[in-house]
Scaffold this active site. Sequence first.
Site, short mmCIF file in Angstrom:
data_model
loop_
_atom_site.label_atom_id
_atom_site.label_comp_id
_atom_site.label_asym_id
_atom_site.label_seq_id
_atom_site.Cartn_x
_atom_site.Cartn_y
_atom_site.Cartn_z
N HIS A 133 8.71 3.95 -1.18
CA HIS A 133 7.38 3.44 -1.48
C HIS A 133 7.42 2.52 -2.69
CE1 HIS A 133 5.94 6.71 1.17
NE2 HIS A 133 4.88 5.95 1.31
N LYS A 137 3.50 4.34 -6.78
CA LYS A 137 3.12 5.59 -6.11
C LYS A 137 3.34 6.77 -7.05
CE LYS A 137 3.69 8.28 -1.87
NZ LYS A 137 2.23 8.42 -1.72
#
Length: 242
Positions: A133, A137
């Site tokens: 990600h 995040k």
Amino acid sequence: MNVILVGHGRMGKMLEELLASREDVEILGVVSPGLYESSADVPGRPDALIDFSYPGNLEGTLLRAMDAGAAAIIGTTGLSAEQLARIRAAAARIPVVYDANFSLGVAVLRKTLRQVGPLLLRCGFDAEIVETHHNRKADAPSGTAKALLNAIDPEGAYTHVYGREGFIGARGREIGVHALRGGTVAGEHRALFFGDDETLEFRHSAASRRIFAAGAVLALDFAVACPPGLYSVDDVLGLCEN
């Protein structure tokens, strides 16, 4: 439909854009600093609340939804066990669609892994999950990675190893889960199965967050027509086993 949006980050703004194009949807308000401080402050009677914000907003979202008899669509990740229990309790009174990932492709991937994962483990394959990600995040591993892990090992029969370091010795009865963070990656999840002289890989890659917003809009249409209960994207797509 009258809708309250909770959260106005990248996902919230994308949801706002998609819903604004719908003639049958009115956004009553957006909960975010500088807009409405909480869902209780938004005027009007909502038919649904969509929450893709952060765990601290969950209680207010559920309370406003229950007070209005509205549906709740929740895509916030990093929730505690107590908060998940709160969602289950609210679902006894209102329809709630809660999922760690609103991508339609991920829903199909989960169903696939529920079918093939346990079979491959019984055949002696080793399983590993790798998720990637963007660098902002907050939680790791991702909620989606945890959902894929549960699909592969629904009974929790294997030790779950989150990363490895040091002199670890031979692999045991375990499934490794690894989180990578960097750049602007919207999300990539890989489930790998290693056997003797062969490897299987199941992979989902998100090119943008629009796929999650589109899934949430489908969930909205689904939820407002449902009786009280706890639903997932699997239910929205009709993927649940009878």
